[in-house]
Design a protein around this motif. Structure first.
Motif, PDB file in Angstrom:
ATOM      1  N   ASP A   1     -37.602 -16.074  47.347  1.00 47.93           N
ATOM      2  CA  ASP A   1     -38.830 -15.688  46.643  1.00 47.93           C
ATOM      3  C   ASP A   1     -39.668 -16.917  46.308  1.00 47.93           C
ATOM      4  O   ASP A   1     -39.196 -18.050  46.362  1.00 47.93           O
ATOM      5  N   ARG A   2     -40.911 -16.655  45.907  1.00 45.69           N
ATOM      6  CA  ARG A   2     -41.808 -17.750  45.541  1.00 45.69           C
ATOM      7  C   ARG A   2     -41.350 -18.440  44.260  1.00 45.69           C
ATOM      8  O   ARG A   2     -41.381 -19.652  44.147  1.00 45.69           O
ATOM      9  N   TYR A   3     -40.988 -17.629  43.258  1.00 47.53           N
ATOM     10  CA  TYR A   3     -40.512 -18.158  41.967  1.00 47.53           C
ATOM     11  C   TYR A   3     -39.157 -17.543  41.666  1.00 47.53           C
ATOM     12  O   TYR A   3     -38.844 -16.461  42.150  1.00 47.53           O
ATOM     13  N   ALA A   4     -38.405 -18.210  40.806  1.00 48.55           N
ATOM     14  CA  ALA A   4     -37.055 -17.735  40.489  1.00 48.55           C
ATOM     15  C   ALA A   4     -37.070 -16.339  39.873  1.00 48.55           C
ATOM     16  O   ALA A   4     -36.266 -15.493  40.209  1.00 48.55           O
ATOM     17  N   ASP A   5     -38.027 -16.065  38.954  1.00 50.70           N
ATOM     18  CA  ASP A   5     -38.017 -14.738  38.323  1.00 50.70           C
ATOM     19  C   ASP A   5     -39.158 -13.854  38.809  1.00 50.70           C
ATOM     20  O   ASP A   5     -39.222 -12.676  38.480  1.00 50.70           O
ATOM     21  N   GLY A   6     -40.081 -14.424  39.581  1.00 51.08           N
ATOM     22  CA  GLY A   6     -41.163 -13.621  40.154  1.00 51.08           C
ATOM     23  C   GLY A   6     -42.234 -13.186  39.177  1.00 51.08           C
ATOM     24  O   GLY A   6     -43.249 -12.599  39.560  1.00 51.08           O
ATOM     25  N   SER A   7     -42.048 -13.459  37.888  1.00 46.90           N
ATOM     26  CA  SER A   7     -42.952 -12.887  36.882  1.00 46.90           C
ATOM     27  C   SER A   7     -44.352 -13.499  36.900  1.00 46.90           C
ATOM     28  O   SER A   7     -45.289 -12.903  36.407  1.00 46.90           O
ATOM     29  N   SER A   8     -44.477 -14.707  37.450  1.00 44.44           N
ATOM     30  CA  SER A   8     -45.798 -15.335  37.400  1.00 44.44           C
ATOM     31  C   SER A   8     -46.612 -15.069  38.666  1.00 44.44           C
ATOM     32  O   SER A   8     -47.466 -15.837  39.031  1.00 44.44           O
ATOM     33  N   THR A   9     -46.330 -13.946  39.335  1.00 45.38           N
ATOM     34  CA  THR A   9     -47.081 -13.596  40.535  1.00 45.38           C
ATOM     35  C   THR A   9     -47.995 -12.411  40.247  1.00 45.38           C
ATOM     36  O   THR A   9     -47.842 -11.712  39.238  1.00 45.38           O
ATOM     37  N   TRP A  10     -48.921 -12.165  41.158  1.00 46.97           N
ATOM     38  CA  TRP A  10     -49.916 -11.101  40.975  1.00 46.97           C
ATOM     39  C   TRP A  10     -49.286  -9.716  40.838  1.00 46.97           C
ATOM     40  O   TRP A  10     -49.868  -8.820  40.225  1.00 46.97           O
ATOM     41  N   LYS A  11     -48.079  -9.551  41.359  1.00 47.91           N
ATOM     42  CA  LYS A  11     -47.456  -8.222  41.351  1.00 47.91           C
ATOM     43  C   LYS A  11     -47.169  -7.723  39.935  1.00 47.91           C
ATOM     44  O   LYS A  11     -46.960  -6.539  39.722  1.00 47.91           O
ATOM     45  N   TYR A  12     -47.116  -8.656  38.996  1.00 46.54           N
ATOM     46  CA  TYR A  12     -46.779  -8.272  37.625  1.00 46.54           C
ATOM     47  C   TYR A  12     -47.938  -8.539  36.671  1.00 46.54           C
ATOM     48  O   TYR A  12     -47.733  -8.907  35.527  1.00 46.54           O
TER      49      TYR A  12
END
Length: 341
Positions: free
Chosen positions: A317-328
């Motif tokens: 993934d782009r980030y470890a937790d994914g939370s800082s992406t547009w999807k969220y």
């Protein structure tokens, strides 16, 4: 070297250089801060070469990158650049939180103006979306700052299609900044089409895969202990072997084209449309010159397809937790917020 050309960013009248310069790595996250005189010389070299679209944030440092740019842009230099900065990530009790509260938006803007030592910010982005607050509330304050002349144009970073649409109703969005590269293509399905439908410019950060497309897995050998890329999923051993094969193939194609792998990766983005401005970051003049050279690399539709077919195999993934992406980044409806007040 011929000077870098110009492009229209969005449909509100902003013009920028065809390629920008991401300034984050000069001060933060990619190892220790680099020597200030060297970075100021690099910024001046970029401007003389026609790379006049400079990207920073109050989060880089925090604050030190804006202070650096403030020094570099003293006097007449300021008039030659399009300066973008961001707000929205602040430190509270040793932790970072995302905030779009109107009072904070204003406070952050005043702080950036002071550090950059300027009267007006050319492009002001919300760095990450505050999902606790309707986007209309944050945008309302940004609209006031435009009316007061403190900012000229408004941008969003890592925003979902729904958030972009709702924000754009309050005040036209000039640009959306998003991670877009040969190994980060999730934005192509919904976000890019939304921007195009609304006439919003697209600013691609980390267009070289955070340096991966410059030197491949060898990059890891040169990273300092406090470089945050060491923790990113795509750089972990279980993913790196697969990602190395992508780099090797890009490298092979680049050799055939007579350019470097990073130039090929950047050229691919430059060929995505005249509404796309990549902002590769660097701390070295020779890398900056090489990045500019990507503008001269011409790709056929067949070559584009061949390059793209490689990237489908990326691991991690782009980030470890994914939370800082547009999807969220969707926000509550305005009606719910009004009801609470």
């Amino acid at each position: 070297m011929s000077k870098v050309g110009r492009m229209k960013l969005g449909s509100q009248g902003m013009e920028v250089s065809l390629q920008g310069l991401g300034c984050m790595s000069m001060s933060a996250f990619y190892g220790p801060p680099k020597p200030e005189p060297d970075m100021i010389a690099l910024i001046h070299h970029a401007i003389q070469s026609g790379v006049t679209f400079l990207d920073t944030s109050d989060f880089y440092g925090p604050h030190t990158n804006e202070l650096l740019l403030g020094k570099a842009l003293k006097g007449e230099v300021r008039e030659k650049v399009e300066l973008a900065t961001k707000f929205g990530v602040r430190a509270r009790e040793g932790k970072y939180e995302i905030c779009g509260d109107p009072a904070y938006v204003r406070e952050a803007c005043e702080g950036s103006l002071k550090r950059l030592d300027i009267d007006s910010i050319d492009l002001y982005y919300q760095h990450r979306i505050d999902t606790r607050l309707p986007i209309e509330v944050t945008m309302g304050e940004l609209k006031k700052l435009v009316e007061e002349g403190k900012i000229k144009y408004i941008g969003l970073s890592e925003a979902s299609p729904a958030t972009i649409r709702r924000a754009h109703v309050v005040h036209p969005i000039t640009a959306v900044q998003l991670e877009w590269s040969l190994w980060s293509r999730d934005v192509e399905e919904e976000v890019i089409p939304t921007c195009r439908e609304l006439g919003i410019g697209i600013v691609a950060y980390s267009p070289l895969g955070r340096g991966f497309f410059s030197s491949g897995p060898k990059l890891l050998e040169s990273l300092s202990q406090d470089d945050y890329r060491k923790d990113l999923p795509r750089f972990q051993p279980e993913n790196l072997q697969q990602n190395q094969t992508i780099f090797d193939k890009v490298n092979e194609l680049a050799t055939k084209k007579g350019c470097t792998p990073s130039q090929l990766a950047l050229a691919w983005l430059h060929h995505q449309g005249n509404d796309v401005c990549p902002i590769p970051g660097t701390t070295k003049i020779e890398n900056l010159n090489q990045n500019i050279g990507a503008l001269s690399v011409k790709l056929t539709p067949e070559e584009m397809a061949e390059i793209e077919s490689l990237a489908d195999a990326v691991r991690g993934d782009r980030y470890a937790d994914g939370s800082s992406t547009w999807k969220y980044s969707d926000t509550p409806p305005l009606s719910s917020w009004n009801a609470e007040k």
